[in-house]
Design a protein around this motif. Structure first.
Motif, PDB file in Angstrom:
ATOM      1  N   PHE A  33       5.357  14.235 -30.524  1.00 33.70           N
ATOM      2  CA  PHE A  33       4.201  14.328 -31.429  1.00 33.70           C
ATOM      3  C   PHE A  33       4.628  14.318 -32.880  1.00 33.70           C
ATOM      4  O   PHE A  33       3.826  14.030 -33.769  1.00 33.70           O
ATOM      5  CB  PHE A  33       3.378  15.569 -31.109  1.00 33.70           C
ATOM      6  CG  PHE A  33       2.809  15.549 -29.720  1.00 33.70           C
ATOM      7  CD1 PHE A  33       2.669  16.705 -28.990  1.00 33.70           C
ATOM      8  CD2 PHE A  33       2.424  14.345 -29.142  1.00 33.70           C
ATOM      9  CE1 PHE A  33       2.154  16.673 -27.703  1.00 33.70           C
ATOM     10  CE2 PHE A  33       1.906  14.303 -27.857  1.00 33.70           C
ATOM     11  CZ  PHE A  33       1.772  15.480 -27.136  1.00 33.70           C
ATOM     12  N   GLU A  34       5.897  14.638 -33.111  1.00 29.44           N
ATOM     13  CA  GLU A  34       6.433  14.494 -34.446  1.00 29.44           C
ATOM     14  C   GLU A  34       6.562  13.017 -34.789  1.00 29.44           C
ATOM     15  O   GLU A  34       6.245  12.575 -35.884  1.00 29.44           O
ATOM     16  CB  GLU A  34       7.829  15.099 -34.455  1.00 29.44           C
ATOM     17  CG  GLU A  34       8.145  15.850 -35.684  1.00 29.44           C
ATOM     18  CD  GLU A  34       9.369  16.686 -35.445  1.00 29.44           C
ATOM     19  OE1 GLU A  34       9.368  17.811 -35.946  1.00 29.44           O
ATOM     20  OE2 GLU A  34      10.274  16.186 -34.747  1.00 29.44           O
ATOM     21  N   PRO A  37       2.228  11.412 -34.147  1.00 28.95           N
ATOM     22  CA  PRO A  37       1.143  12.402 -34.133  1.00 28.95           C
ATOM     23  C   PRO A  37      -0.135  11.851 -33.508  1.00 28.95           C
ATOM     24  O   PRO A  37      -0.923  12.602 -32.934  1.00 28.95           O
ATOM     25  CB  PRO A  37       0.935  12.707 -35.627  1.00 28.95           C
ATOM     26  CG  PRO A  37       2.131  12.186 -36.327  1.00 28.95           C
ATOM     27  CD  PRO A  37       2.744  11.131 -35.477  1.00 28.95           C
ATOM     28  N   GLU A  38      -0.293  10.526 -33.576  1.00 33.97           N
ATOM     29  CA  GLU A  38      -1.526   9.937 -33.043  1.00 33.97           C
ATOM     30  C   GLU A  38      -1.591  10.022 -31.518  1.00 33.97           C
ATOM     31  O   GLU A  38      -2.646   9.762 -30.936  1.00 33.97           O
ATOM     32  CB  GLU A  38      -1.656   8.471 -33.488  1.00 33.97           C
ATOM     33  CG  GLU A  38      -0.583   7.538 -32.958  1.00 33.97           C
ATOM     34  CD  GLU A  38       0.626   7.434 -33.889  1.00 33.97           C
ATOM     35  OE1 GLU A  38       0.856   8.395 -34.659  1.00 33.97           O
ATOM     36  OE2 GLU A  38       1.333   6.417 -33.809  1.00 33.97           O
ATOM     37  N   ARG A  40      -1.124  12.823 -29.904  1.00 31.18           N
ATOM     38  CA  ARG A  40      -1.511  14.180 -29.490  1.00 31.18           C
ATOM     39  C   ARG A  40      -2.895  14.218 -28.835  1.00 31.18           C
ATOM     40  O   ARG A  40      -3.087  14.867 -27.820  1.00 31.18           O
ATOM     41  CB  ARG A  40      -1.430  15.129 -30.695  1.00 31.18           C
ATOM     42  CG  ARG A  40      -1.696  16.614 -30.346  1.00 31.18           C
ATOM     43  CD  ARG A  40      -0.681  17.137 -29.367  1.00 31.18           C
ATOM     44  NE  ARG A  40      -0.925  18.471 -28.877  1.00 31.18           N
ATOM     45  CZ  ARG A  40      -1.631  18.750 -27.770  1.00 31.18           C
ATOM     46  NH1 ARG A  40      -2.192  17.775 -27.082  1.00 31.18           N
ATOM     47  NH2 ARG A  40      -1.771  19.992 -27.369  1.00 31.18           N
TER      48      ARG A  40
ATOM     49  N   TYR B 172      11.029  15.995 -39.514  1.00 30.11           N
ATOM     50  CA  TYR B 172      11.277  16.533 -38.200  1.00 30.11           C
ATOM     51  C   TYR B 172      12.431  17.519 -38.198  1.00 30.11           C
ATOM     52  O   TYR B 172      13.088  17.746 -39.185  1.00 30.11           O
ATOM     53  CB  TYR B 172      11.505  15.451 -37.141  1.00 30.11           C
ATOM     54  CG  TYR B 172      12.054  14.142 -37.645  1.00 30.11           C
ATOM     55  CD1 TYR B 172      11.211  13.038 -37.773  1.00 30.11           C
ATOM     56  CD2 TYR B 172      13.385  13.976 -37.961  1.00 30.11           C
ATOM     57  CE1 TYR B 172      11.698  11.831 -38.211  1.00 30.11           C
ATOM     58  CE2 TYR B 172      13.872  12.774 -38.414  1.00 30.11           C
ATOM     59  CZ  TYR B 172      13.023  11.708 -38.534  1.00 30.11           C
ATOM     60  OH  TYR B 172      13.487  10.510 -38.959  1.00 30.11           O
TER      61      TYR B 172
END
Lengths: 161, 477
Positions: A33-34, A37-38, A40, B172
Motif C-alpha cells: 500500500f506504500e 496506495p490506490e 487499498r 517508505y
C-alpha cells in the motif's frame, strides 16, 4: 525451470517465515500500500482475513513444490494441484476482483521486500533469487489463467487416446 | 484448458507454467499448415512426445520449431501405466536451448534468428526474474514482467534483481542496504504476531541457566506423545556414552518408575526435595549402569499439592544445581503440556527436547510448543535442543503426513534426523519394566540404536562431545 536447489531454498526459507508469518504478512501489505496506495480500497477495511489467506496460499505453494522427483507419477487431487489452483486464482483476480495485469510487479516487489525484512540475514542472494523465480512463475500462471480463452475448467478432461 | 499463440508465450514458458502442476497434461502445438504435435508432461517430467512421424526426444525437439504458432493445453486422465519418461523438463529444455531452431526442423518458413527463437519483443514473456525498479510514490514503474527480448537464455534465471533504492522523495520504510545485512538501526518493525522468530528461540541459550550446566527437559504439549519413553531411553543412551546422567521424573504421576515397574522402590523424590529443600542426592536410585541414576518424582506420600500450582522454578534451579555437582547432564521428564509444573521446570532448564507424536491431533497441538516458549522471557527460555518425531508409522499416510508437515513447518534446525517408529518392542519393554537397551544386552532391539543416534545428535547439539584431539589416522595401509 525451478531447480531442485531452488525448491529446497524455498522450503528451508519458508520454515523460517512460518513462526513470524503474521508479521511477514503485515510487512507485505504495508509495503504494497506504500507502493500503491490506490490498491487499498480494493481490499476490505479489516485486512486480517486477507493476511491469513496470503499466508495460507504461500504455505500451499511451498508445500506443492515440495515433492521428490520420484513422486512424479503420484496423482494429486485437482483442488490441490498448484497449476489448476493458481490458474483459477488468476482468473478470479482478473474477472472478479478487477486486478489489472500491471499489479503483479509491485506485488512481487512487496513480497520480496517483506521476506527480506522478515528473514534478515537468512535472506541470501540465492533465497531472493529462488523466491523471485517462483513469484514470476506464479504471476505468469495467473496472467495466463486470466487470459484463458476457455475457462480454466478442471473438469475438461480429454480421454487419453 | 488453455490456449494461445507463441507470439504471447514461448513454448518453453508454457511448459514451465504447466510444470508447476502434477496433472497429466498434453500440450499440443500446431502450425498454420495444419501440422501438429503433442508433448505429454506430468509432475515435472516429460512423459512422451509425438510429432508427425517422430516420437520421443526428436519429436520433443522438433516441436520447438518456429513454424508452430499456436498451442493448446488439456488435462488428461492418467493412464494406468506410465512409460519411463523422456526426462525432466528442466533438463530437456536445457538441451533444446543449446540447439539452433533451424537445425530442429526443415520448415521453409523459419525466419532468421539471433541464436534464439523469433519473437516479437513487445509481447515477450520469459522466465527471467522481474526487474524491481526503484519506485517513486507517484511515478509509474516499468512492468516487471516485460523483458529484454534479446536475452540469450530465458532459462538463465539466476540473475538477482537489484534492491530497490530509496529516492530522495522516499516515503517508505528504510530499505536494507543488502540482503545480507540485518535491519538498519532505527527501523521499526512491529511484531504483532504471538510468535517471534523461532530461530532466535533455538540458538538463544537460556542466559540465566547456561552457565549452570546442562539440564535437558523433555516436553510435549499433548499427553501420550511418549515423553517418558524418550526420556528414559535417551538418558540410558547418553549414559552409555560415558556421560554421568541423572534422569529426573518431573511428573508427580511418577511415569518413570511405572516404565521400569519400580513404583514401590521410591522412598522420596524431587517434589519432596523441592518442598523441604533436602539434598536430592540422597533420594537417587542407582541403576546397573554406573553413569545413570534416577530421581523419582515422589515417594510413598504425596507432596503438598499446592506446590503444583506455584512457580517452583527457583527451587528446581537449586535442585538441578545440587545434582550437577556430581553429574554431567540432567534429563527431566515433564508432565504433559507446556504450562503449570512443566513451565517451572522449563524455566530452570537449559535446553528442551520437544516430542512430536506422528499423529494428527498431536500435530495440531504442537503449535503450543513454540508458542509457549515464545511467551517466556528470553532470559528464562530454554534453548530448543530439537524436536523428535515419535511413534512414526511409515505405512500410514496419516502418520507420514505429520512428518511431512514437520519438515515443512518447523524450523529446519529443530527436527532431529532420527525419528522413532511405533514398534511392538516398546510394549514388550514396558511389560518387562526395562529400557529397550536392557531387554537383551547382547542383542539389543534395533530401536535401541535409534536412541543411541538420538543421543549422538543431542550430545552434538549441546556440545557435550569433545572434538577429536588427535589427527585422524591414515586409512589405507
Amino acid at each position: 525451470m525451478l531447480t531442485e536447489a531452488e525448491r529446497q531454498l524455498i522450503g528451508s526459507s519458508w520454515r523460517l517465515v512460518v513462526p513470524i508469518a503474521e508479521t511477514a504478512a503485515d510487512l507485505f501489505y504495508r509495503r504494497l500500500f506504500e507502493l500503491r496506495p490506490e490498491y487499498r480500497p480494493l481490499f476490505a477495511t479489516d485486512i486480517e482475513v486477507q493476511k491469513r489467506k496470503l499466508i495460507k496460499m504461500l504455505a500451499f505453494v511451498v508445500k506443492s513444490l515440495n515433492y521428490p522427483a520420484s513422486a512424479w507419477k503420484d496423482n494429486v487431487p485437482i483442488d490441490e494441484d498448484l497449476l489448476l489452483v493458481v490458474l483459477a486464482m488468476g482468473r478470479r483476480h482478473s474477472e472478479l476482483y478487477g486486478v489489472p495485469n500491471d499489479a503483479y510487479a509491485p506485488t512481487g516487489e512487496a513480497l520480496i521486500w517483506a521476506l527480506d525484512y522478515g528473514l534478515g540475514e537468512a535472506f541470501t542472494d540465492e533465497v531472493r533469487s529462488a523466491w523471485t523465480h517462483v513469484y514470476t512463475l506464479l504471476a505468469a500462471t495467473m496472467k495466463m489463467g486470466s487470459n484463458a480463452v476457455e475457462p480454466a475448467d478442471p473438469s475438461f478432461v480429454q480421454a487419453s487416446a | 484448458m488453455l490456449r494461445g499463440t507463441f507470439e504471447e508465450h514461448a513454448l518453453r514458458d508454457v511448459l514451465e507454467i504447466v510444470s508447476i502442476g502434477r496433472q497429466y497434461v498434453g500440450v499440443e502445438v500446431s502450425s498454420a499448415q495444419g501440422e501438429s504435435g503433442v508433448i505429454y508432461v506430468k509432475g515435472g517430467q516429460v512423459v512422451s512426445a509425438d510429432a508427425l512421424d517422430l516420437t520421443g526426444l526428436p519429436a520433443f525437439r522438433s516441436l520447438f520449431s518456429a513454424r508452430f504458432e499456436k498451442f493448446r493445453v488439456f488435462r488428461m486422465t492418467t493412464p494406468a501405466a506410465l512409460p519411463i519418461p523422456l526426462g525432466s523438463l528442466p533438463t530437456l529444455l536445457l538441451d533444446v536451448s543449446t540447439e539452433r531452431p533451424e537445425a530442429l526442423a526443415p520448415g521453409p518458413t523459419a525466419a532468421p534468428v539471433e541464436g534464439g527463437h523469433p519473437r516479437r519483443p513487445s509481447q515477450q514473456l520469459t522466465m527471467a526474474p522481474p526487474t524491481l525498479e526503484p519506485v517513486e510514490p507517484k511515478a509509474q514503474p516499468a512492468s516487471a514482467l516485460e523483458f529484454d527480448a534479446t536475452a540469450a537464455h530465458p532459462i538463465a534465471v539466476s540473475a538477482v534483481a537489484p534492491m530497490p533504492k530509496p529516492t530522495s522523495a522516499t516515503a517508505y520504510l528504510p530499505v536494507p542496504e543488502s540482503s545480507k545485512s540485518s535491519r538498519p538501526p532505527g527501523s521499526e518493525v512491529p511484531v504483532r504476531s504471538t510468535l517471534s522468530s523461532a530461530s532466535a528461540v533455538v540458538m538463544a541459550a537460556n542466559s540465566d541457566n547456561a552457565r549452570h550446566g546442562h539440564v535437558l527437559a523433555v516436553a510435549s504439549p499433548k499427553g501420550g506423545a511418549g515423553k517418558t519413553t524418550i526420556a528414559l531411553n535417551l538418558a540410558l543412551s547418553l549414559a552409555r556414552r560415558g556421560l554421568r546422567v541423572v534422569l529426573i521424573d518431573g511428573d508427580v504421576n511418577g511415569d518413570i518408575l511405572s516404565s521400569i515397574n519400580a513404583r514401590q522402590r521410591s522412598v522420596g523424590g524431587a517434589y519432596d526435595a523441592l518442598a523441604s529443600g533436602a539434598d536430592p542426592a540422597d533420594l537417587l536410585l542407582k541403576t546397573s549402569l554406573a553413569t545413570l541414576s534416577i530421581l523419582p518424582a515422589v515417594g510413598a506420600a504425596l507432596p503438598d499439592l499446592a506446590l503444583l500450582s506455584q512457580d517452583t522454578s527457583a527451587s528446581w534451579r537449586s535442585l538441578f544445581d545440587r545434582l550437577l555437582t556430581n553429574a554431567d547432564l540432567l534429563v527431566v521428564d515433564t508432565p504433559a503440556g507446556m504450562f503449570g509444573a512443566t513451565h517451572s521446570i522449563l524455566t530452570a532448564a537449559s535446553h528442551v527436547v520437544g516430542v512430536l507424536q506422528a499423529e494428527s491431533v498431536a500435530n495440531r497441538s504442537f503449535e503450543m510448543f513454540a508458542r509457549s516458549l515464545d511467551a517466556m522471557a528470553a532470559a528464562k527460555r530454554p534453548a530448543v535442543a530439537g524436536v523428535v518425531l515419535n511413534m512414526l508409522q511409515a505405512a500410514q499416510s496419516a502418520s507420514l503426513a505429520v512428518m511431512q508437515d514437520a519438515f515443512n513447518n518447523l524450523p529446519g534446525e529443530w527436527l532431529f534426523d532420527v525419528s522413532i517408529p511405533r514398534n511392538s518392542v516398546f510394549l514388550t519393554a514396558s511389560y518387562e519394566g526395562l529400557p529397550l537397551g536392557m531387554l537383551d544386552e547382547a542383542n539389543p532391539p534395533a530401536a535401541t540404536y535409534l536412541f543411541d543416534l538420538l543421543a549422538s545428535e543431542v550430545a552434538d547439539r549441546l556440545q557435550l562431545t569433545k572434538p577429536a584431539t588427535r589427527a585422524p589416522r591414515a586409512f589405507l595401509l
